[in-house]
Design a protein around this motif. Sequence first.
Motif, PDB file in Angstrom:
ATOM      1  N   TYR A   1       0.840  -1.203   0.000  1.00 53.02           N
ATOM      2  CA  TYR A   1       0.000   0.000   0.000  1.00 53.02           C
ATOM      3  C   TYR A   1       0.869   1.245   0.000  1.00 53.02           C
ATOM      4  O   TYR A   1       1.960   1.257   0.574  1.00 53.02           O
TER       5      TYR A   1
ATOM      6  N   THR B   1      -4.401   5.129   2.818  1.00 57.26           N
ATOM      7  CA  THR B   1      -3.484   4.426   1.896  1.00 57.26           C
ATOM      8  C   THR B   1      -4.238   4.079   0.620  1.00 57.26           C
ATOM      9  O   THR B   1      -5.462   4.190   0.551  1.00 57.26           O
ATOM     10  N   MET B   2      -3.471   3.673  -0.370  1.00 53.88           N
ATOM     11  CA  MET B   2      -4.102   3.123  -1.589  1.00 53.88           C
ATOM     12  C   MET B   2      -3.259   1.935  -2.030  1.00 53.88           C
ATOM     13  O   MET B   2      -2.032   1.923  -1.786  1.00 53.88           O
ATOM     14  N   PRO B   3      -3.878   0.948  -2.663  1.00 56.06           N
ATOM     15  CA  PRO B   3      -3.099  -0.205  -3.109  1.00 56.06           C
ATOM     16  C   PRO B   3      -2.060   0.228  -4.154  1.00 56.06           C
ATOM     17  O   PRO B   3      -2.355   1.056  -5.011  1.00 56.06           O
TER      18      PRO B   3
ATOM     19  N   PRO C   1      -3.597  -2.072  -8.356  1.00 51.02           N
ATOM     20  CA  PRO C   1      -3.232  -1.306  -9.563  1.00 51.02           C
ATOM     21  C   PRO C   1      -3.351   0.209  -9.386  1.00 51.02           C
ATOM     22  O   PRO C   1      -2.918   0.946 -10.257  1.00 51.02           O
ATOM     23  N   ASN C   2      -3.962   0.680  -8.227  1.00 49.13           N
ATOM     24  CA  ASN C   2      -4.320   2.101  -8.124  1.00 49.13           C
ATOM     25  C   ASN C   2      -3.126   3.048  -8.336  1.00 49.13           C
ATOM     26  O   ASN C   2      -3.184   3.978  -9.141  1.00 49.13           O
TER      27      ASN C   2
ATOM     28  N   LEU D   1      -1.407   2.648 -11.858  1.00 48.77           N
ATOM     29  CA  LEU D   1      -2.165   3.243 -12.965  1.00 48.77           C
ATOM     30  C   LEU D   1      -2.072   4.766 -12.949  1.00 48.77           C
ATOM     31  O   LEU D   1      -2.073   5.414 -13.991  1.00 48.77           O
ATOM     32  N   ARG D   2      -1.996   5.324 -11.721  1.00 47.20           N
ATOM     33  CA  ARG D   2      -1.787   6.785 -11.632  1.00 47.20           C
ATOM     34  C   ARG D   2      -0.433   7.160 -12.242  1.00 47.20           C
ATOM     35  O   ARG D   2      -0.302   8.160 -12.935  1.00 47.20           O
TER      36      ARG D   2
ATOM     37  N   LEU E   1       1.035   5.508 -14.540  1.00 44.79           N
ATOM     38  CA  LEU E   1       0.875   5.327 -15.984  1.00 44.79           C
ATOM     39  C   LEU E   1       0.189   6.541 -16.612  1.00 44.79           C
ATOM     40  O   LEU E   1       0.577   7.012 -17.692  1.00 44.79           O
ATOM     41  N   LEU E   2      -0.819   7.085 -15.904  1.00 40.41           N
ATOM     42  CA  LEU E   2      -1.535   8.261 -16.384  1.00 40.41           C
ATOM     43  C   LEU E   2      -0.560   9.445 -16.532  1.00 40.41           C
ATOM     44  O   LEU E   2      -0.562  10.161 -17.544  1.00 40.41           O
TER      45      LEU E   2
END
Lengths: 359, 488
Positions: free
Chosen positions: A29, A232-234, A237-238, A241-242, A244-245
């Motif tokens: 996380y 928190t965030m995982p 993929p969270n 992917l950010r 990647l964005l």
Amino acid sequence: MKNFWNKIYDWFNSRLDLQDVVGFIGKKYVPVHRHSVWYYFGGVSLFLFIIQVITGILLLFYYKGSSDLAFESIQFIMSKVEFGWLIRSIHSWAANLFILAAFIHMFSVYFSRAYRKPREITWLTGMLMFFLALAFGFSGYLLPWNELAFFATKVGTDIMTAIPFIGTPIMEFMRGGEDVTGATLSRLFGFHVALFPGIFTVLLAVHLILVQRQGMSVPIDMENIPADEKKTMPFFPNFLLRDLLLWLLVLNVLAILAVFFPAHLGEKADMFAPSPEGIKPEWYFLFMFQTLKYIPAQVLFIDGEILGILLFGAAGLLWTLVPFWDRRSAKGQSSRFVTYLGLFAVIFIIVFTIVGWLA
Amino acid sequence: MKTFITMISIFILFQPNLFAQETKDQCYNCHSALGDKVSTGFQNDIHFQKGISCAACHGGNSRSDDMSVSMSKSSGFKGIPKGNQKSESCIVCHSNSDMMSKYGSKLVTNQNELLSRSVHGKSSIKSNENIIQCIDCHSVHGILPKTHRRSSVNPINIPKTCSKCHGSAVFMRLYNPSLPVDQNEKYLTSQHGILNKRGDSKVAECASCHGSHDILSASDVRSKVHPVNLPHTCSKCHSDAKYMKGYKIPTNQFERFAKSVHGKALLEKKDASAPACNSCHGNHGAIPPGIESISKVCGSCHALNAELFSVSPHKKIFDEQKIPECESCHGNHYIETATNKLLGVSSEAVCSKCHTENKNVKGYKVARTMRYLIDSLDSASKYADSLINSAEQRGMEVSDAKFKLRDANQAKLEAKTMVHSFDEEKFKEVVEGKGLAVTNFVIVEGKAAFDNYFFRRYGLVIFILIITFLSIVLYLYIKKLDKKYLKT
């Protein structure tokens, strides 16, 4: 379809024991707080480095690293090779953005004290990669063998001679002789495409493994927030992917810069021509170059240039070793001195870069 | 005793200077009494006339008639000066303005200073003395004012004086073996030399152009005869209408030359390889080139043009009608840059002087076609140049085409030379075969660069749209993931 992917995963898993890695990533996380945005600059730096590697390899297909052919080979890449102009422009712009992203990443880590125990080695590998990035920039600058690059390299390597005792041998080692010649080009080409990438890859691997193992550092003032208020965030993929964005947005910026402001080639280097007026190094060396100009020729009994080089050397060493002398951060306390020092460094670099740019 | 008195009387009677002026200068009195030739010559010397004694140069006591006193070392007797002492004796007075004014002379007093900086002021092969001493030009014991017709430095005599050394191959070999030694011979063939020999002291002699005490090597940029300075040197006389009155030649040559393509190159750009007056007129043998030799003079630099002209149909006609070749179209001192306007059948074109619609019609047609061709090449190369430059300004790599464009400029120059053949086919071959072929290639390259430029722009727009679309999709997906995560 799902069954197909599962089969593939199973095939690899039975051979590589991937379940441990997948399990580790699944449980990873990333802390979410008001300074989380700075986490992304490490990823951006990585992305730009990957672009450098890819475009660098593509350029290598056509580039010829000798003083007789270097300029002409770049000319060929720019005019005859399909999308050669784009590859070279992207390589040139990505190099600049990479160093900019590395600067931001370094300062964000510094101000959030992310270098404190147990991440001293991560910081050290990062700093070494930062210095290598500058060395990449310096060595790559000469490769087109144009007038500007030739004289900038001459000035840059000349500065080395100011270092007492070892300055001249270092300069001669970099130049492959007393003057900037074809030998310098071959040497810097070798450094740029073989030596530096090799070292960088090892450092990057250690750096990334450590980041994954130790996780993201939380700023000192966020550490004391009660556990139930911590967000928190995982990672997967969270967060990924950010990342990647952001990479896509950077890619857009890179494409715009490469198309609207393509890298120019200028005139071929002429060793016997007088140096053009207003020779300046790349922007990331400009603050040091400009400072050396302001230091008087003689300060007490020391030569001004030597003093400048020694001061920058000492400052770089002090900065690199911050995890070892900033005792307060290791104890979970924030040091004002460290903050002010960092602010001074940021302001100094920005001001002198602008002054150097306008000069 | 009577015989002795008679002999003494005869001896005294036959003394050459018996009736010579008795002066206070005992040196002169004794030496002239002894019939010394040197003292006889000194009688006419300007210095003697001014009352300057032999001792002024030779030292000693000129007031004593006792040799043991007058020529003793204690009285400063030096004897015959050696080496630089010769000039040093002159400098004592000639560098001292007070001394000079004491003797009523208005001569300048910096001659020695100028001489020591001049080409003659260098050390001679003996190394302990300068190449020349004052007396080498001004003579000795019989020095006369410059204005005196018999003075060695009078304008009439200067060529002879200079050629004593400059006409001697043996002497000149010691200092400048490459320098010709026939300047005086050439000078005597020049208009200046002819008039000088007739006794005209106004015409140029050696010192008029080279200077006197301040002579520098012609290759020295400070020299009056260095190509860059030569037109000014010639114009000192040739632009002075008052001075030139009586010679019946124009005095506007310099004014016209300064405006010409040659004058601009030489005087404004300081291009020493551009022609100065002497390039066409000669230097020591200066004389206006005649009708028959003018193309040879111009052809010494413009060799190809002269060669083409010599085999052209114009050659015979010009020779028959005694028309000066190059000058008829290009003028003489005021030669303008040969632009396209000289060619063709318009009123400002030189061809139209002889060729009109009704007169010499064949040449009229050829001139008209040639002008059309060269104008076409000009406009095509201008278009190609602007196309390439604007493509380059847009960041396109067009160095190959840019390099190629030089060939078009080369073809333009070649065409301007080929005009002198007055052969339409040969001219067309250069303009179309070389010039237009290159410009057309460059135009194609330039257009391709522009196409590529727009392709990049359109490609970028498509790329940005795709990436932006992907970003939006990704953003929405992340939002969806975040919501799902918060719910859990």
